[in-house]
Write a protein that holds these residues in place. Structure first.
Motif, PDB file in Angstrom:
ATOM      1  N   THR A   1      -0.993   6.383  -7.057  1.00  0.00           N
ATOM      2  CA  THR A   1      -1.063   5.039  -6.497  1.00  0.00           C
ATOM      3  C   THR A   1      -1.467   4.033  -7.569  1.00  0.00           C
ATOM      4  O   THR A   1      -0.857   2.965  -7.703  1.00  0.00           O
ATOM      5  CB  THR A   1      -2.044   5.001  -5.311  1.00  0.00           C
TER       6      THR A   1
ATOM      7  N   ARG B   1      -2.549  -1.379  -4.996  1.00  0.00           N
ATOM      8  CA  ARG B   1      -3.985  -1.591  -4.835  1.00  0.00           C
ATOM      9  C   ARG B   1      -4.606  -0.748  -3.728  1.00  0.00           C
ATOM     10  O   ARG B   1      -5.787  -0.430  -3.772  1.00  0.00           O
ATOM     11  CB  ARG B   1      -4.227  -3.069  -4.551  1.00  0.00           C
ATOM     12  N   TYR B   2      -3.833  -0.381  -2.722  1.00  0.00           N
ATOM     13  CA  TYR B   2      -4.367   0.306  -1.552  1.00  0.00           C
ATOM     14  C   TYR B   2      -3.647   1.622  -1.309  1.00  0.00           C
ATOM     15  O   TYR B   2      -2.454   1.752  -1.577  1.00  0.00           O
ATOM     16  CB  TYR B   2      -4.248  -0.569  -0.299  1.00  0.00           C
TER      17      TYR B   2
ATOM     18  N   TYR C   1       0.831  -1.184   0.000  1.00  0.00           N
ATOM     19  CA  TYR C   1       0.000   0.000   0.000  1.00  0.00           C
ATOM     20  C   TYR C   1       0.872   1.242   0.000  1.00  0.00           C
ATOM     21  O   TYR C   1       2.029   1.211   0.400  1.00  0.00           O
ATOM     22  CB  TYR C   1      -0.970   0.008   1.193  1.00  0.00           C
TER      23      TYR C   1
ATOM     24  N   TRP D   1      -3.482   4.526   1.926  1.00  0.00           N
ATOM     25  CA  TRP D   1      -3.868   4.907   3.279  1.00  0.00           C
ATOM     26  C   TRP D   1      -3.815   6.424   3.386  1.00  0.00           C
ATOM     27  O   TRP D   1      -2.771   7.037   3.160  1.00  0.00           O
ATOM     28  CB  TRP D   1      -2.910   4.264   4.296  1.00  0.00           C
TER      29      TRP D   1
ATOM     30  N   CYS E   1      -9.066   7.127   6.664  1.00  0.00           N
ATOM     31  CA  CYS E   1      -8.930   5.815   7.297  1.00  0.00           C
ATOM     32  C   CYS E   1      -9.109   5.844   8.803  1.00  0.00           C
ATOM     33  O   CYS E   1      -9.415   4.819   9.408  1.00  0.00           O
ATOM     34  CB  CYS E   1      -7.566   5.209   6.954  1.00  0.00           C
TER      35      CYS E   1
END
Length: 91
Positions: free
Chosen positions: A44, A50-51, A1, A53, A58
């Protein structure tokens, strides 16, 4: 991530609160995000990660004292374990 570290600035931040939690979980249009967050999402994706933060999304936002006390001691893990931390020092 990937993780994002950024200053929220003076405009109202795009956050997750109790009042917005359900809508955040269900999803929202990218156009609702501030430019810094939209660009970070694109970077990203371009990197094939894929992730992403983003603390303001969050972490359920409550009082600043609550957030600082509960999460500040663990932030090194979030940023330290990320594949990449994107820093937006100025927007």
């Amino acid at each position: 991530y990937a993780a994002l570290s950024y200053c929220w600035g003076s405009s109202p931040p795009f956050t997750t609160k109790l009042s917005t939690l359900n809508s955040r979980i269900q999803g929202f249009p990218m156009a609702e995000l501030p430019l810094t967050l939209r660009e970070t999402v694109q970077v990203t994706r371009d990197l094939g990660l894929r992730y992403l933060w983003i603390g303001s999304l969050c972490i359920l936002q409550r009082s600043q004292d609550y957030i600082a006390a509960k999460f500040s001691a663990r932030m090194h893990k979030v940023y330290g374990q990320a594949f990449l931390t994107i820093v937006a020092a100025e927007a």
